[in-house]
Design a protein around this motif. Structure first.
Motif: not given
Length: 138
Positions: A33, A61, A26-30, A24
């Motif tokens: 979900e 969202g 970035g840390d902002d993506f999961i 990944w």
């Protein structure tokens, strides 16, 4: 006789990285979900259904102001009878745009009536002490 009912909102999302990347970016993506909102539906009223759907929309969202705008668009659109729109306005103490001029005229009349109440004998202006005495009922 027993009646059981439930309503369920389900949201599934997955993110597949572009070919050639191994992690990944970035840390902002999961990567995945899954949301399931379930509620007993046997006795829900319309407002409770909307509240439940609002929670679901927040989960996926949606912006709160967009949710409110969407809810209002169910009432205030060209396909809803004006009489029905006015019922909602009365229930929530809203004023429709086309009624603003009349409301302003009514406000000006009341403002003049209030001004007359604070006039002294022969139309003279009362000073602050006289106004205070008038307000206190003396």
């Amino acid at each position: 006789m027993t009646y059981n009912a439930k309503v369920q909102f389900k949201f599934d999302a997955t993110f597949t990285p572009t070919y050639g990347t191994s992690s990944w970016t970035g840390d902002d993506f999961i990567p995945e979900e899954h949301y399931v909102i379930t509620a007993p539906a046997a006795d829900l009223n319309a407002k409770q259904y909307f509240k439940l759907f609002e929670k679901f929309m927040l989960c996926v969202g949606m912006c709160p102001s967009s949710i409110r705008s969407g809810a209002m668009s169910l009432v205030f659109n060209d396909y809803v009878n004006e009489e029905e729109q006015r019922k909602v306005c009365k229930e929530y103490e809203l004023t429709m745009d086309e009624d603003l001029e009349d409301k302003f005229k009514e406000y000006k009349i009341r403002e003049e009536e209030i001004a007359k109440l604070f006039k002294g004998p022969m139309g003279t202006e009362l000073n602050e002490e006289e106004l205070t005495n008038l307000e206190e009922g003396q």
